[in-house]
Design an enzyme around this catalytic site. Structure first.
Site, short mmCIF file in Angstrom:
data_model
loop_
_atom_site.label_atom_id
_atom_site.label_comp_id
_atom_site.label_asym_id
_atom_site.label_seq_id
_atom_site.Cartn_x
_atom_site.Cartn_y
_atom_site.Cartn_z
N SER A 449 0.87 -1.17 0.00
CA SER A 449 0.00 0.00 0.00
C SER A 449 0.90 1.22 0.00
CB SER A 449 -0.86 0.01 1.26
OG SER A 449 -1.61 -1.18 1.32
N CYS A 642 -7.05 -0.60 7.34
CA CYS A 642 -5.97 -1.20 6.57
C CYS A 642 -5.10 -2.08 7.46
CB CYS A 642 -5.12 -0.10 5.93
SG CYS A 642 -3.75 -0.77 4.97
N ASP A 687 -8.51 -2.02 3.06
CA ASP A 687 -7.32 -2.38 2.28
C ASP A 687 -6.57 -3.36 3.18
OD1 ASP A 687 -5.30 -2.30 0.34
OD2 ASP A 687 -4.27 -0.64 1.31
N TRP A 689 -4.83 -7.38 4.07
CA TRP A 689 -4.11 -8.50 3.48
C TRP A 689 -3.75 -9.55 4.52
CZ3 TRP A 689 -2.03 -3.49 3.78
CH2 TRP A 689 -0.99 -3.32 4.69
P1 FAD Z 1 6.73 -14.30 1.49
O1 FAD Z 1 7.92 -15.03 1.06
O2 FAD Z 1 5.67 -14.08 0.50
O3 FAD Z 1 6.15 -14.98 2.78
C1 FAD Z 1 4.97 -14.48 3.36
C2 FAD Z 1 4.48 -15.40 4.42
O4 FAD Z 1 4.10 -16.64 3.84
C3 FAD Z 1 5.50 -15.79 5.48
O5 FAD Z 1 5.56 -14.82 6.47
C4 FAD Z 1 4.93 -17.08 5.98
O6 FAD Z 1 3.87 -16.84 6.88
C5 FAD Z 1 4.36 -17.68 4.73
N1 FAD Z 1 5.33 -18.60 4.14
C6 FAD Z 1 6.35 -18.30 3.31
N2 FAD Z 1 7.03 -19.40 2.97
C7 FAD Z 1 6.43 -20.42 3.60
C8 FAD Z 1 6.66 -21.82 3.65
N3 FAD Z 1 7.64 -22.39 2.99
N4 FAD Z 1 5.84 -22.57 4.40
C9 FAD Z 1 4.81 -22.01 5.06
N5 FAD Z 1 4.55 -20.71 5.06
C10 FAD Z 1 5.34 -19.91 4.35
N6 FAD Z 1 3.05 -5.55 3.62
C11 FAD Z 1 3.69 -4.54 4.23
O7 FAD Z 1 4.65 -4.78 4.98
N7 FAD Z 1 3.33 -3.24 4.01
C12 FAD Z 1 2.29 -2.91 3.21
O8 FAD Z 1 1.99 -1.73 3.03
C13 FAD Z 1 1.59 -3.95 2.55
N8 FAD Z 1 0.55 -3.70 1.74
C14 FAD Z 1 -0.11 -4.71 1.13
C15 FAD Z 1 -1.19 -4.42 0.30
C16 FAD Z 1 -1.86 -5.43 -0.34
C17 FAD Z 1 -3.02 -5.12 -1.25
C18 FAD Z 1 -1.44 -6.78 -0.16
C19 FAD Z 1 -2.16 -7.90 -0.85
C20 FAD Z 1 -0.40 -7.06 0.67
C21 FAD Z 1 0.30 -6.05 1.32
N9 FAD Z 1 1.38 -6.33 2.14
C22 FAD Z 1 2.02 -5.29 2.78
C23 FAD Z 1 1.92 -7.70 2.28
C24 FAD Z 1 3.02 -7.91 1.23
O9 FAD Z 1 2.45 -7.93 -0.06
C25 FAD Z 1 3.80 -9.21 1.38
O10 FAD Z 1 2.91 -10.26 1.50
C26 FAD Z 1 4.73 -9.23 2.56
O11 FAD Z 1 5.65 -8.16 2.48
C27 FAD Z 1 5.52 -10.52 2.61
O12 FAD Z 1 6.21 -10.71 1.40
P2 FAD Z 1 7.54 -11.57 1.34
O13 FAD Z 1 7.78 -11.90 -0.11
O14 FAD Z 1 8.63 -10.93 2.09
O15 FAD Z 1 7.15 -12.88 2.11
#
Ligand code: FAD
Length: 689
Positions: A449, A642, A687, A689
């Protein structure tokens, strides 16, 4: 040598013949975009190709699986159904993106064919981006089908439906529920039940697996299909190109598409074509023992991209070196990681998910979601390729017993390479690369966001992101978020660390052919409906604990700027929450500067959950300030939430109902209706997630 060759042939035949039929495949799409590079808009361009009936005739298909997908899961399920339908029941299947077809001629869909709908529900019961047009069409009462319609224009249509939803949202699985009602009303016949997968309960995958068996049984009966001994057929032929090397300019080393390869990145930038954006500035807005939060400023000048306050930015991640290495080693691809490969779709409706020729390394690093939770079905698929008999047995057991799988794999939060390592330390060299490409998702951009105002900084987009790092209880490892750790490494590099390795992870920070050098990150902007009222004098109430405050930093920044410009700005209330003021209070000082501009118009309530023995959350403070909240609502305030979808957002919704009931002296049921109508009229916006 002859015996060796024969051995290999027999082994190969055995393996090919015995692989579990339902490989999890993602890539049975219509070739709107066969090499992901040639058609950046992602729309079907060939005249007439938007006619699904014609298309199926042309390709000799009798089963189409449409998907409405936002994050790729529905698309993945569609592909898996396509593969399974073909392998087990001999259906001539294809998947199709809903946005690639006009469905006005659904009333002429042949009786001996079947259509599947795999529909995710997005946000507040909304269609996914690719399903918007279809949704508008089918919701017309009645939809104007191509032939003069009678009472039941779809009386010849047979369909199968599965929905992907989240029960923590008000409109749980609304898309599949409504679609099912509409199709039934139009005379169509559903086969099996309309399945519902629940992401909120964390049971999506198991819901899907449990739904599809009875569905297949019902479909076989209806269509007179006979289940057959499934034969694994790779979707892609993978050719190692001896004549090409990483030096060749035609070889993709992670570039998202042809323009990027040719050094001519060109807009429009969107979900098919990222902009390689400079990071203007990056810092940590808090850092405590095991948690940190990033603030980044992404420069979008000269991109042609625009944003408005409340929009989202998508970040295209790169896998960490350690995970790429682990994955390549697990499948015996380590030594040939830089070998150039070319993938070709064997079935004309399949699409290669990344541009080729490329290398194993680049495909895994930039395009495959190798760290995600493992699907049980995928482990079953890999079982016949296990390196030893014992490993085969164990993988098959994991693949077929859901409780055992949960205990050994899901609860430990392992990724695919870690999961296979629990079965055997030996490499799984017999797994065809096609099976991996089919079985793993295409890496997904992550949304953030936008935490800045487009009025204040139209060319710079702020991101506020907490770095994901989860210590798994009982397991000896930490799950590290793919994108946020990559962003953290970029931040460290920008701030002077020549070799950043957050949590021991390193990244190809300079990207393919050093194209991301100078601290760049691939992004695109996604427009949202989460918007400030156009009239700034309207009051607003914002609820955003943790990183949920991101868009509200943008909202407040904007209203402070408008106030400075002399505009009449209404009361601006923010409910913010964090653990402790000394630890993770986001933008603590910055709020003061906004206060100077907005004066009494800005009211911030801070909930600290770990400051005292009493855990205070935003919902408590909203309740305490119920009178003010109600007054503002009666003055036509917009109400925004949010952040965390699973608990916070639902509780805030409940508390608001209680406040309205109490302050207006109406019963709770009626108050709930008031909240509902606030949502449907856009006064209450989420908003989450
Ligand atoms: P990922 O690798 O995608 O992992 C996310 C989570 O998935 C992990 O914490 C864990 O719980 C799970 N996971 C991962 N791997 C495994 C596995 N092997 N086994 C089991 N579980 C697992 N985030 C913010 O910080 N700020 C924002 O402003 C924000 N805005 C968003 C707005 C929208 C519309 C949406 C949809 C999401 C938003 N998010 C926000 C969340 C963001 O998009 C990400 O999901 C977040 O930052 C995590 O991404 P990542 O790739 O680091 O983690």
């Amino acid at each position: 040598a002859q015996v060796d060759t024969l051995d290999i042939i027999v082994l190969a035949l055995l393996l090919v013949g015995s692989i579990a039929y339902f490989t999890k495949g993602t890539y049975w799409g219509v070739p709107k975009d066969p090499y992901a590079s040639s058609n950046l808009n992602g729309s079907a361009t060939k005249k007439g190709s938007r006619n699904i009936v014609e298309k199926m005739d042309e390709l000799n298909k009798n089963c189409v699986i449409f998907y409405g997908s936002q994050t790729g899961t529905a698309e993945d399920y569609a592909s898996r159904l396509a593969k399974e339908g073909h392998a087990r029941f001999g259906l001539a299947t294809m998947t199709a993106d809903l946005e690639d077809y006009d469905l006005e001629n659904l009333d002429t869909f042949p009786e001996d064919k079947v259509v599947f709908f795999v529909m995710a529900t997005y946000g507040e019961g909304e269609p996914t981006d690719n399903a918007v047009e279809f949704w508008e069409f089918i919701n017309n009462d009645p939809p104007s089908f191509s032939e003069a319609s009678d009472e039941a224009p779809l009386s010849k249509l047979k369909y199968v439906a599965f929905g992907l939803g989240n029960n923590t949202y008000e409109h749980y699985n609304l898309m599949v529920r409504n679609l099912d009602k509409i199709l039934t009303k139009l005379g169509a016949e559903r086969i099996g039940t309309a399945g519902e997968g629940d992401d909120g309960a964390g049971t999506m995958e198991e819901d899907f697996l449990a739904w599809k068996e009875p569905m297949w049984a019902a479909l076989s009966e209806k269509m007179g299909l006979e289940e057959r001994e499934a034969v694994y057929e790779p979707v892609f032929s993978v050719e190692e190109k001896e004549d090409l090397s990483v030096e060749d300019e035609t070889v993709y080393l992670g570039e998202p598409n042809k323009n990027h390869l040719e050094n001519a990145q060109k807009g429009p930038y969107n979900a098919h074509n990222p902009f390689i954006a400079p990071i203007a500035e990056s810092k940590e807005v808090f850092t405590v023992k095991d948690r940190n939060c990033l603030h980044m400023e992404i420069d979008i000048s000269n991109s042609g991209m625009t944003y408005t306050t409340g929009d989202h930015i998508a970040v295209w991640p790169t896998n960490a070196g350690l995970e790429v290495d682990r994955f390549l080693k697990t499948f015996g691809l380590d030594a040939k990681r830089h070998t150039v490969i070319s993938l070709k779709a064997i079935d004309p409706t399949a699409k290669v998910p990344f541009p080729t020729p490329t290398t194993y390394d680049a495909a895994v690093r930039y395009h495959m979601e190798i760290c995600a939770p493992v699907s049980r079905q995928f482990v079953a698929t890999l079982a016949p390729f296990a390196p030893t008999e014992a490993a085969k047995k164990e993988a098959a057991k994991l693949g077929s017993e859901s409780e055992y799988f949960k205990d050994k794999i899901s609860s430990q939060m392992l990724n695919i390479a870690q999961a296979l390592a629990t079965i055997t330390p030996e490499p799984w060299t017999a797994v065809p690369f096609s099976a991996l490409v089919e079985g793993l998702n295409k890496i997904q951009p992550r949304y953030y966001s936008i935490s800045s105002s487009s009025v204040v900084q139209p060319q710079k987009i702020s991101i506020t992101a907490v770095v994901e790092s989860i210590r798994v209880p009982g397991a000896g490892h930490i799950v590290k978020g793919v994108t946020t750790n990559y962003l953290l490494a970029l931040k460290q590099k920008q701030n002077g660390d020549p070799n950043p390795s957050p949590h021991g992870l390193t990244y190809e920070i300079t990207g393919p052919r050093n194209k991301y050098d100078g601290i760049h990150v691939p992004v695109h902007v996604r427009h949202s409906n989460f918007k400030l009222p156009s009239n700034p004098s309207k009051p607003v109430i914002m609820v955003g604990p943790g990183t949920g405050v991101a868009p509200f930093r943008g909202f407040v920044q904007e209203r402070a700027e408008l106030a400075k410009r002399g505009e009449d700005v209404g009361t601006t209330v923010l409910f913010y929450g964090c653990r402790k003021p000394s630890e993770d209070w986001l933008y603590k000082e910055e709020w003061e500067t906004y206060k100077q501009a907005l004066g009494d118009k800005l009211v911030i309530f801070n909930a600290f959950s770990r400051e005292t023995s009493k855990k205070v959350y935003v919902q408590h403070l909203i309740k305490e300030n119920g009178k003010l909240v109600n007054e503002l609502l009666q003055q036509k305030a917009n109400f925004y939430v949010c952040g965390d979808a699973s608990h916070m957002a639902r509780e805030v919704n409940e508390v608001l109902g209680q406040i309205i009931s109490q302050e207006r002296g109406i019963d709770e049921k009626k108050a709930e209706q008031v909240v509902k109508s606030m949502r449907s009229s856009g006064v209450y916006q989420e908003d989450v997630w």
